[in-house]
Structure formats: structure tokens, C-alpha cells
Design a protein around this motif. Structure first.
Motif, short mmCIF file in Angstrom:
data_model
loop_
_atom_site.label_atom_id
_atom_site.label_comp_id
_atom_site.label_asym_id
_atom_site.label_seq_id
_atom_site.Cartn_x
_atom_site.Cartn_y
_atom_site.Cartn_z
N GLY A 1 0.78 -1.38 -0.15
CA GLY A 1 -0.11 -0.01 -0.07
C GLY A 1 1.07 1.20 0.06
O GLY A 1 0.66 2.16 0.23
N THR B 1 -0.90 2.21 -6.16
CA THR B 1 -0.32 2.12 -5.00
C THR B 1 0.91 0.75 -5.56
O THR B 1 0.89 0.37 -6.59
CB THR B 1 -0.90 1.09 -3.65
OG1 THR B 1 -1.35 0.46 -4.06
CG2 THR B 1 -1.92 2.37 -3.36
N GLN C 1 1.95 4.79 -1.51
CA GLN C 1 0.65 5.04 -2.25
C GLN C 1 1.72 6.48 -3.12
O GLN C 1 2.82 6.83 -2.16
CB GLN C 1 -0.33 5.78 -1.57
CG GLN C 1 -1.56 5.78 -0.77
CD GLN C 1 -2.40 6.75 -0.25
OE1 GLN C 1 -3.02 6.11 -1.42
NE2 GLN C 1 -2.39 6.38 0.61
N ARG D 1 -4.22 10.46 -5.50
CA ARG D 1 -3.75 9.10 -5.81
C ARG D 1 -3.28 8.44 -6.93
O ARG D 1 -4.30 9.18 -8.14
CB ARG D 1 -4.35 8.85 -5.05
CG ARG D 1 -4.93 9.00 -3.77
CD ARG D 1 -5.66 7.63 -2.49
NE ARG D 1 -5.79 7.79 -1.24
CZ ARG D 1 -6.60 8.50 -0.67
NH1 ARG D 1 -7.48 8.98 -1.58
NH2 ARG D 1 -6.97 9.16 0.30
#
Length: 312
Positions: free
Chosen positions: A119, A149, A121, A146
Motif C-alpha cells: 500500500g 499503490t 501510495q 492518488r
């Protein structure tokens, strides 16, 4: 020197104590110090924690007095640390097994700490960053974008501090086994002792088959809820503070390149990772864990019964 020798001959060693000296007298009496210490260790009624101002107001003392006593007593009511007791019934055996590897590894063997950091990012900012200037820190907008990931797979060789790293889209059994293959190839003709957590990917049937094909590799599982035993977590912590805390990445590809570049830069000047918790600290942890497990016995897992439903 003569007066000192004369006094020693006259009074003996037992009476050789410091005489009263000049200088500033003690500023705070022992009663005040004790009041501050006791109150600081008690939970406040209207706050979640004490601050210097609220504690001073509660005691009716100057803030400077309370601050000085807290500093001298090494009391820090503004801080909090987290912990988790392990419910693993084999906690002591697993802990001592891994610590034994760190402190006294087998001859001609390497100890590797393996784990995945998932995860991660790729975060971008909606507006350009403002550079560092005199009296002004770097600035960025609080809005971010975002871009997906990435997962970092890392194997830390603790004796040298070198890291074998791969970056993948997801954490899967196939990616994990391919990564292990690269680790074995990075340390050819060496016996490898790998410290891993209890993730299913690390102990499923595919992982067991891989171990049979690679007899030079040995897995050592950390106790449940005891990730602090795995030293690769220290590497992840350093990566987070040095590399990721203020980073900006416009794509997953850019993030991947950064993670691999960071690992390569680390390997140019690696530093060993040393286990620092001594026997007394470990014994306290083991005893506290035993007390917790005795007070909170694990409930046996209930077996699920599967019934076939017959529709009329």
C-alpha cells in the motif's frame, strides 16, 4: 593535600563526605517535587492527558516550576507508546530462536529478514511545491491526488545491511516466490536463514514446495503480533521517514523507480542492523506476555459444519 591527608587520618574513610558548599540552594522542596510527580502520573478528570499548563493550573504552581520538575524526573505525559501482547502460545520459543539467529548466527550462514511493505501510495499534489527559504519551510498544498499503490518486497541481510528489493503491483504468492528466487540467486552457495511473519503467503503449500526445492533456505516465523522482532521493519521505518514522508510521485512507475533507487543507494554504503534488546529486557517481555496469556486464554476455534440444503 596536607589538610586532606590529616583529616583522613583523624576521621577515617567512613567520615569522608562532602562538606556544605556555596551556590544556589535547592529551588523546589521535596514535597513540591513529589506533588508534581504523583499528579503527573494520575489521569486527569477533564483531559485525555496532562500538559504543562493544565498540570500547573491543577496544582496551583508556576508553569516553569512544573516544567523543570517534569524534565528532571524524566516524566513525559504528552507522549504515548503503543504495544500489543502476542497471543502466540509459542511466543517464547519463536522469540528466542530469532534472537539467537541475530546474536549468534550459524557458521557460514546468512540471516535475512524478509517482509513486504504494501500500500505505498504514489501521491501527487494539486499545486506546485514552494521551495525552502530563509525563515520559511518547504510548503505544499493540503490537496493531493492518488495515482495508485505499489508493494515493496525486501530482504535485509543484517550482518551487512544490504537489501534485496523488488517492487510489484500486488502481494501475491507468485510474486513472493519469484522474489525468494532472486534472493537465493543474490547469495549463491550460502545457507540462508530467513525471518518472516505469519502471513499465509509465507507458509502455504506453494511456499513449502519451494523450501523443498531449496534446502539451503530455512524459514523462521516471528510470533503472532510481534512484527518488531523482524529487523526489516526498521528498514521500512527508515525508508518511510527519509524517503516517503515528503515525497511526491506523479505515477506508480515513478514511485517504483524511486523505491528501487533508494534501495540501490542504501547498498552503496550499507550499515549493519544490530539487535539491541538485552536478556533483561527480553525476560520482562516474556514474563509480561505469559501473564497476559494466562489472564486472557485463547478461545478454541469452532469448527464450521457444512450442511447441504435440499430444495424441494
Amino acid at each position: 593535600m596536607t589538610s586532606w591527608v590529616t583529616r583522613l587520618a583523624r576521621q577515617g574513610l567512613e567520615d569522608q563526605q562532602d562538606a556544605p558548599r556555596s551556590g544556589r540552594p535547592v529551588k523546589h522542596s521535596s514535597e513540591i517535587v513529589q506533588r508534581v510527580q504523583q499528579r503527573a502520573c494520575q489521569k486527569p478528570q477533564h483531559y485525555s492527558r496532562w500538559s504543562v499548563r493544565t498540570l500547573a493550573q491543577d496544582l496551583g504552581l508556576p508553569r516553569s516550576t512544573v516544567h523543570q520538575i517534569l524534565v528532571a524526573s524524566q516524566l513525559q505525559p504528552h507522549r504515548i507508546r503503543t504495544f500489543t501482547f502476542s497471543p502466540d502460545p509459542d511466543f517464547e520459543a519463536k522469540l528466542l530462536d530469532i534472537v539467537g539467529l541475530y546474536l549468534n548466527p550459524p557458521e557460514n550462514a546468512l540471516v535475512l529478514c524478509v517482509d513486504e511493505k504494501t500500500g505505498i501510495q504514489a501521491l501527487d499534489r494539486t499545486q506546485p511545491l514552494l521551495p525552502l527559504r530563509a525563515k520559511k519551510p518547504r510548503s505544499w498544498t493540503n490537496e493531493y491526488v492518488r495515482h495508485g499503490t505499489q508493494t515493496l518486497l525486501a530482504a535485509l541481510e543484517i550482518a551487512s545491511g544490504q537489501v534485496v528489493a523488488q517492487v510489484k503491483q500486488r502481494r501475491t504468492s507468485v510474486n513472493f516466490l519469484r522474489f525468494l528466487q532472486d534472493v537465493v540467486e543474490a547469495f549463491p552457495d550460502r545457507e540462508l536463514h530467513m525471518v518472516l511473519d505469519n502471513l499465509n503467503l509465507h507458509k502455504n503449500e506453494a511456499a513449502r514446495r519451494w523450501l523443498k526445492r531449496h534446502p539451503q533456505a530455512h524459514f523462521h516465523s516471528t510470533p503472532t503480533h510481534a512484527s518488531w522482532v523482524n529487523l526489516v521493519e526498521c528498514f521500512f521505518s527508515i525508508l518511510g521517514k527519509q524517503g516517503l514522508s515528503q515525497s511526491v510521485h506523479t505515477s506508480k512507475r515513478q514511485l517504483k523507480e524511486f523505491l528501487l533507487s533508494y534501495s540501490a543507494h542504501n547498498n552503496q554504503n550499507p550499515k549493519p542492523f544490530v539487535w539491541t534488546k538485552g536478556p533483561e529486557k527480553l525476560q520482562r517481555i516474556i514474563e509480561a506476555t505469559k501473564q497476559y496469556q494466562a489472564a486472557h486464554p485463547r478461545k478454541p476455534r469452532s469448527r464450521r459444519c457444512v450442511f447441504n440444503t435440499i430444495k424441494n
